[in-house]
Scaffold this motif. Structure first.
Motif, mmCIF file in Angstrom:
data_model
loop_
_atom_site.group_PDB
_atom_site.id
_atom_site.type_symbol
_atom_site.label_atom_id
_atom_site.label_comp_id
_atom_site.label_asym_id
_atom_site.label_seq_id
_atom_site.Cartn_x
_atom_site.Cartn_y
_atom_site.Cartn_z
ATOM 1 N N ASP A 90 17.356 66.421 29.358
ATOM 2 C CA ASP A 90 18.104 66.042 30.559
ATOM 3 C C ASP A 90 17.458 66.502 31.860
ATOM 4 N N THR A 91 16.231 67.032 31.793
ATOM 5 C CA THR A 91 15.555 67.474 33.022
ATOM 6 C C THR A 91 14.304 66.660 33.346
ATOM 7 N N VAL A 92 13.677 66.068 32.340
ATOM 8 C CA VAL A 92 12.420 65.354 32.600
ATOM 9 C C VAL A 92 12.624 64.115 33.473
ATOM 10 N N GLY A 93 13.851 63.595 33.496
ATOM 11 C CA GLY A 93 14.129 62.476 34.389
ATOM 12 C C GLY A 93 14.047 62.893 35.847
ATOM 13 N N ILE A 94 14.429 64.144 36.131
ATOM 14 C CA ILE A 94 14.284 64.658 37.503
ATOM 15 C C ILE A 94 12.812 64.734 37.868
ATOM 16 N N ASP A 95 11.990 65.208 36.930
ATOM 17 C CA ASP A 95 10.539 65.231 37.152
ATOM 18 C C ASP A 95 10.023 63.838 37.483
ATOM 19 N N LEU A 96 10.491 62.861 36.726
ATOM 20 C CA LEU A 96 10.015 61.485 36.915
ATOM 21 C C LEU A 96 10.322 60.986 38.325
ATOM 22 N N VAL A 97 11.554 61.174 38.750
ATOM 23 C CA VAL A 97 11.937 60.718 40.083
ATOM 24 C C VAL A 97 11.116 61.429 41.157
ATOM 25 N N ALA A 98 10.930 62.739 40.987
ATOM 26 C CA ALA A 98 10.169 63.521 41.968
ATOM 27 C C ALA A 98 8.762 62.976 42.132
ATOM 28 N N MET A 99 8.114 62.661 41.026
ATOM 29 C CA MET A 99 6.741 62.168 41.092
ATOM 30 C C MET A 99 6.641 60.865 41.882
ATOM 31 N N VAL A 100 7.692 60.051 41.826
ATOM 32 C CA VAL A 100 7.667 58.744 42.493
ATOM 33 C C VAL A 100 8.105 58.844 43.951
#
Length: 384
Positions: free
Chosen positions: A112-122
């Motif tokens: 449930d945290t890697v999605g935050i990483d994904l958004v941040a990168m974009v």
């Protein structure tokens, strides 16, 4: 996440499932009809995908912006751009993923945290040109759609979109049996933003005498994890559940490695509104020198003084365990800085006050001098 589809699947035998032939029926010269084969027999469950979408709907709706038209389930996401707000609106786009940080998430069964990483990168790539993130589309590929797991991943993406102020407009969840293991997945996303043409941040704005402001990272963010895994989990034979005293709060190695990437989009937009920002540099792969150089014109250098901050303990751990030289560390990791802002010297104090008021740890890390488009790293990091 509008629907589930298959992009590749396990091979099938022309003789039937598992290569077995149906027996001949006694007293007839024709082979008995073979058992009907379903999509599920090939490893793709439409029902599981539909269930995952249902679990995600409430989270996705929390990211909705007034410009969004329709609901999940359409063939395309619709977004009404308010052109009245701009004289010459320019759309900005960015695509990225999370990389092998996903391996850590899969090993720890925390999704449930890697999605935050994904958004941040974009979105932080979008804001680096001054654009406001408008919406994001995600893509999840997995060996087996487990609805609760996909919902956890999607919930993290939705959380990241809320932090960034953009809508999660739709996406795709693809089941790849025979290509990915059932517990494996990869994620990526594409984001779109908008900026007034006259307000695009670019190297041409940077001038001699400008101030370099650093914004602290939350840790490793989402870059360098192949080296991290090689050094710590491979050669170092460390366990993800081991408690590292230097991390504090009885924090394990795995918890530190999964720390979500800081999202700076809204902070940077506020900074742009309050101060004279010349340029922004999102520190990702390539580290500080490799990303800061991207916003420098050819007639200046950026001087960054390492003594103005101390990297988080995780960087010391990686460097000591792997016996990694300083240049390699700085070319791979963010070393404690996730975003740089180049601001006019008159607005430096205002910029720092704005970021501090929003809870962003920021400091003056250097300056812009005459040069030839290079980044000069000087001084040494303070150590505990």
């Amino acid at each position: 996440m509008t629907h589930v589809s298959e992009r590749s699947g396990a091979g099938t035998s022309p003789t039937g499932a598992g290569g077995d032939r149906q027996p001949w029926t006694a007293g007839t010269s024709r082979q008995a009809r073979k058992r009907s084969v379903s999509y599920a027999d090939a490893g793709v469950s439409i029902e599981a995908g539909d269930r995952a979408v249902e679990l995600l709907k409430s989270k996705v709706r929390q990211t909705r912006r007034p410009e969004v038209l329709g609901d999940l389930g359409g063939f395309a996401g619709l977004f009404r751009l308010d052109t009245q707000k701009y004289k010459n609106p320019i759309l900005a786009s960015s695509t990225d993923g999370v990389g092998t940080k996903l391996v850590i998430a899969q090993q720890m069964d925390i999704h449930d945290t890697v999605g935050i990483d994904l958004v941040a990168m974009v979105v932080d790539d979008l804001v680096a040109c001054g654009a406001e993130p408008l919406f994001l589309l995600d893509y999840i590929a997995t060996g087996e759609v487990v609805p609760d797991k996909v919902a956890e991943i999607g919930a993290g993406i939705a959380d990241g979109c809320r932090y960034a102020g953009c809508a999660l407009l739709g996406g795709e969840t693809a089941e790849h049996p025979g290509v990915l293991r059932p517990d494996e997945y990869d994620i990526s996303a594409t984001g779109v933003g908008v900026v007034e043409e006259s307000e695009i941040l670019s190297p041409e704005r940077v001038e001699v005498g400008d101030v370099v402001i650093a914004m602290r990272s939350s840790g490793l963010h989402s870059n360098g994890y192949s080296l991290v895994r090689h050094v710590l989990l491979g050669a170092g034979r460390m366990r993800l559940d081991v408690v590292i005293d230097d991390f504090g709060r009885q924090r394990t190695l795995g918890e530190e490695l999964l720390t979500p990437t800081k999202i700076y989009a809204q902070d940077c937009l506020k900074l742009i509104a309050e101060a004279e920002v010349r340029a922004l540099a999102h520190v990702t792969g390539g580290g500080i020198p490799g990303n800061l150089v991207r916003i420098l014109p050819e007639h200046v250098d950026a001087v960054v003084n390492r003594s103005t901050w101390r990297p988080q303990p995780v960087f010391d751990l990686i460097q000591s365990k792997g016996r990694i030289e300083d240049p390699e560390m700085e070319a791979t990791f963010n070393m404690g800085v996730g975003m740089f802002a180049i601001v006019s010297p008159e607005d430096a104090d205002r910029a720092l006050a704005t970021l501090t008021g929003r809870g962003v740890e920021a400091w003056q890390a250097g300056e812009i001098i005459e040069g030839s488009g290079n980044v000069q790293m000087i001084g040494q990091h303070t150590r505990g």
